[in-house]
Each structure stands twice: as C-alpha cells, then as structure tokens.
Design an enzyme around this catalytic site. Structure first.
Site, mmCIF file in Angstrom:
data_model
loop_
_atom_site.group_PDB
_atom_site.id
_atom_site.type_symbol
_atom_site.label_atom_id
_atom_site.label_comp_id
_atom_site.label_asym_id
_atom_site.label_seq_id
_atom_site.Cartn_x
_atom_site.Cartn_y
_atom_site.Cartn_z
ATOM 1 N N HIS A 47 52.025 21.287 -4.226
ATOM 2 C CA HIS A 47 53.191 21.683 -5.040
ATOM 3 C C HIS A 47 54.173 20.528 -5.210
ATOM 4 O O HIS A 47 55.386 20.720 -5.252
ATOM 5 C CB HIS A 47 53.910 22.882 -4.419
ATOM 6 C CG HIS A 47 53.064 24.117 -4.336
ATOM 7 N ND1 HIS A 47 52.877 24.958 -5.405
ATOM 8 C CD2 HIS A 47 52.344 24.632 -3.305
ATOM 9 C CE1 HIS A 47 52.080 25.957 -5.040
ATOM 10 N NE2 HIS A 47 51.738 25.782 -3.783
ATOM 11 N N ASN A 85 52.557 32.533 -6.240
ATOM 12 C CA ASN A 85 51.904 31.764 -7.287
ATOM 13 C C ASN A 85 51.919 32.555 -8.588
ATOM 14 O O ASN A 85 52.409 33.685 -8.631
ATOM 15 C CB ASN A 85 50.457 31.432 -6.903
ATOM 16 C CG ASN A 85 50.356 30.369 -5.833
ATOM 17 O OD1 ASN A 85 51.126 29.413 -5.809
ATOM 18 N ND2 ASN A 85 49.409 30.529 -4.924
#
Length: 485
Positions: free
Chosen positions: A54, A127
């Site tokens: 990320h 997510n």
C-alpha cells in the site's frame, strides 16, 4: 503587510539563502555555514521508509453520518443516533507497487478509514474487494514477496506470482475477482470499499454479532479494461490522485453508503462454511445488507506527506461496542499494521496530527521516545497503579468475550460442512455476462501464459477447472493458444 523573515530551524534570521559561505570569493565552502548544513541534512531526511504494501496512496477528509438505527447491534457511541456525524480520514492505495508506481494498474485497492470518535479513533482497514488471497497470516510475507519485485531481476515475475498461487488454492476466488472487470477501477471514487474481514459488534445488553462492512459507491462502479488502464497509466501515473483531488476541489464530493451484514454470534459455529475465512463472502440471501449511514469526502489534505504518507491505520484501534473476530488474517493484522507504523514513523506516530484523536482526550502513561510531544504535567506519574489520581482502567470490555477451547498448536481452521476453496470462485464466474467472461479469460491467460514452468501452469489450471468446468476449459485453451504463438 510586513515581509515574512526566513529563519533557520532554531528561529534565527537567514541573511543569504542564495549563496553558501566560502573561504573568499570562489573558495571552498566553510563547515561553519550552519544554514547550508541544516538544509542539506534535512533534505537527506525528507523521506521515510515507504510502506512495504500500500505504498502508493491518496487521501481525503470527510465525515460519516448515521442514517439508520443500528443500536440493536452495537453500543458504539458514534453509531448511536441517526443524524450523528463523525469526522473521518480515508486513504486509498494500490497494494503491490512502490511509491513511484502508477494508479491505473490491475491490483487490489486499499480502503482504510479512520473515524475520529468521541471514544477514541476507530480504524477500519479494508480493500475494494470483499475477499483476499490467503486465509492465514503466516503466509502473508511469502505472498507479498511473490507479488513484489524479484530480488534478482528487480521486476515483478509471472513465475513468482503464479507459482505462489499454484500452491494456494484458496486464492482462486480473489484471482477471479482481480482478473475480472473490477480489477482496474476507473478512479477511487468509482469503486466500492469493504472491511473484508469479519468483525464483532456488541450491543448495550452484551449481545454479540459478527459483521461485514460494505461501502457502496454513490458515483456508480466504473472500471477500466486492461488496454484502457495501460493507456491511462502512461499518460498520467497519478491519474487516481488527480481525479480525487480535482473532484473535491470542484466541490464534487464523493460519497459511499455503508451497509453491514449481521450474523448473530451463536450462528457462526454451525454455519455451512467458516464465516471467519476472508477468502469467502457471506451470501446476501443468508445475511442481507442493512444500511448504516453514508461517508462523504469534502476536504483535501494540505500536505500529502504529512497527512497521507504519515497516516497510520491499525485494525486494533477499536472503540466500545466494536471488536475483533477469530478471523485469522485479521488477528495477524492486529499486530502487523501497528508494528509497521512503529517502524516507519516511530513509537509516537499516534501523536502526529493526522493520527491523533480529534474528539477524544488521550490520557495514559506512555512517555518519551523519538518525537514525543505529550508529557503531562509535573505532577503526573508514569506508572500505574498510583496514589496521585492518574488515569485508571474502566473494567468495561470493548466487545464481548470469545469462547476458546482445545489444545495449543499449529491447527488448520476448523472445517465446516461446506468449506471449499473453489465453489465461490465458480459462483462468481457463473454470475458474469459473456463479455465479462471473455475479458476475465483474456486477463488470466495473458499472465499465466508467461509462466515458464509447465507444472506451475497445470496446478493453476486445475484450480480453475475445480471452480467451474467451463472456466477451466476456456482458460486452458487460451493459455495454450498464447504459448503456441
């Protein structure tokens, strides 16, 4: 208006910010030029270690407003009243690539949300897909290594990606999702967000429920084809950041409607598959979506580094009425996320403005460490219990206790009657239109055909065959056609 004076870090005025001090005109630079040394030293230290996953992200501030009564399920104060608003910060991100990667790539997207509640910060780390590739955190470092750059070639290798998946049949569901039409969102505004994991809600009577979060975009889901994604990534690597920034600046504030699925805790043990397995979804026919509220983003950060790169989300940041479940991947992340931030940002990263509580007061015995800014008064002690009126425990658990039994050891998750790694992947495939199936097959075959080992290809093909006969046959034919070219 008086002219602002440039100063050093210590506050002294700077006489010359264009020329370094030298030994005579044209001579060597002097070590005593404190302003020069300070500028170069600070420049060398402007970057911090990027996130292992990320790394590339965008963020925005906003608010969450409760629209429906959920007090029958949770005593969380920020969800206690219809119309109640709570300030939020969200960070969207790609997963596998580095900070310098492109936005419009085929990759899951992080959807990490921080609620600045009156009872402390609540972090929901999810997510844009409702499932994940693996179900046990002990496999997570290996999974990420297989998806990141190879240590020898320095690039992402199809051999590594598909070799790991060949040995991880539980990944078939997420692979089907990722390689389908939603694998490349058109923007962060045009994708859904999911808590993915199972969490626990507890109401005022002490009753426990397990929940899954679904943030449905009010802009509509829009995605890019592989060709469209490649073209956009080439034109503007920061395409999703650009879109989010400009939309909010124009006053076009993106929003999502939050729904939850609610399972009474007593039903979990006998459910037909493991409800804590993050590679699976709960069918809506069993547990329908129930609306909770809406998330609105209405303010861009003033400084991307300070507020997006230094933003730290930890799924162990709960508030009363919300807690963890036995979801093994969630359990691993309760440690891993917070530890990643301690490494990247230091032990006092929670004191940074973007991470510090805004509606709650922090009062504990944590002291000192790098970048400490919170010390307390001279009378405050740094130990507990004490006789000096320091903060004390409440005795009230945040969530309901979970019953455990059995022997310690490295156990596989308990089997339920219909636990299966492939059934839901097949269901997802069968839900797709003919055109969606065509694109899915092309996307999978394009990657799998690049694998150099036949045995790895065969293991992956077996997973698709197990999910659905037509699915497996079509992938197999497409892979062979590309390898024969």
């Amino acid at each position: 208006m008086s002219k602002r004076v440039l100063t050093t870090e210590s506050g002294a005025p700077v006489a010359d910010n264009q020329n370094s001090a030298t030994a005579g005109a044209g001579g060597p630079i002097l070590l005593q030029d404190q302003h020069l040394l300070e500028k170069l030293a600070r420049f060398n230290r402007e970057r911090i270690p990027e996130r292992v996953v990320h790394a590339r992200g965008s963020g925005a501030y906003g608010y969450f407003e409760v629209t429906d009564d959920v007090t029958g399920f949770t005593r969380a104060d920020f969800l206690s009243e219809v119309g109640r608003r709570t300030e939020t910060f969200i960070r969207f991100s790609t997963v596998a690539d580095s900070l310098g990667g492109a936005d419009a790539v085929r990759d899951p997207r992080g959807f990490a949300l921080k609620f600045y509640t009156d009872e402390g910060n609540y972090d929901l780390v999810g997510n844009n897909s409702p499932v994940f590739f693996i179900k046990d955190p002990i496999k997570f470092p290996d999974f990420i290594h297989s998806q990141k750059r190879d240590p020898f070639t320095g690039r992402q290798e199809p051999d590594n990606v598909w070799d790991f998946w060949a040995h991880s049949p539980e990944a078939t569901h997420q692979i089907t999702w990722l390689m389908g039409d939603r694998g490349i969102p058109a923007s962060y505004r045009h994708m859904n967000g999911y808590g993915s994991h199972t969490y626990q809600w507890t109401n005022a009577a002490g009753e426990a429920f397990f929940v899954k979060y679904h943030f449905k975009t009010n802009q509509g889901v829009r995605s890019l084809s592989a060709d469209q994604g490649a073209e956009l990534a080439g034109k503007d690597a920061s395409s999703h950041q650009t879109d989010l920034l400009q939309a909010i600046e124009r006053g076009v504030n993106p929003s999502w409607t939050l729904h939850v699925q609610v399972m009474p805790a007593a039903e979990a043990a006998d459910y037909r598959f493991n409800p804590f397995d993050v590679t699976k979804v709960w069918p809506h026919s069993d547990y329908p979506l129930q609306r909770v509220g809406r998330l609105v983003l209405d303010r861009n950060p003033d400084n991307v580094f300070a507020e997006v790169e230094q933003a730290a989300f930890s799924p162990n940041n709960f508030v009363p009425g919300i807690g963890p479940s036995p979801d093994k991947m969630l359990q691993g992340r309760l440690f891993a996320y917070a530890d990643a931030h301690r490494y990247r940002l230091g032990i006092n990263h929670t004191q940074l403005p973007v991470n510090a509580p805004k509606a709650a007061v922090v009062d504990n015995y944590g002291r000192d460490g790098l970048h400490a800014t919170r010390y307390g008064s001279r009378q405050d002690k740094n130990y507990e219990p004490n006789s000096y009126s320091g903060p004390a425990e409440t005795g009230a658990a945040l969530a309901a206790p979970l019953a455990v039994h059995g022997w310690t050891g490295t156990h596989e998750a308990p089997a339920h009657t219909k636990d299966d790694d492939f059934f839901q992947a097949g269901e997802l495939y069968r839900l797709m239109s003919a055109d969606e199936k065509d694109r899915l097959i092309a996307n999978i075959a394009g990657g799998l055909s690049q694998v150099t080992r036949d045995d790895v290809i065969e293991k992956n093909l077996a997973h698709f065959h197990a999910a659905d006969a037509d699915y497996g046959t079509r992938v197999e034919k497409a892979v062979r056609a590309l390898r024969e070219d």
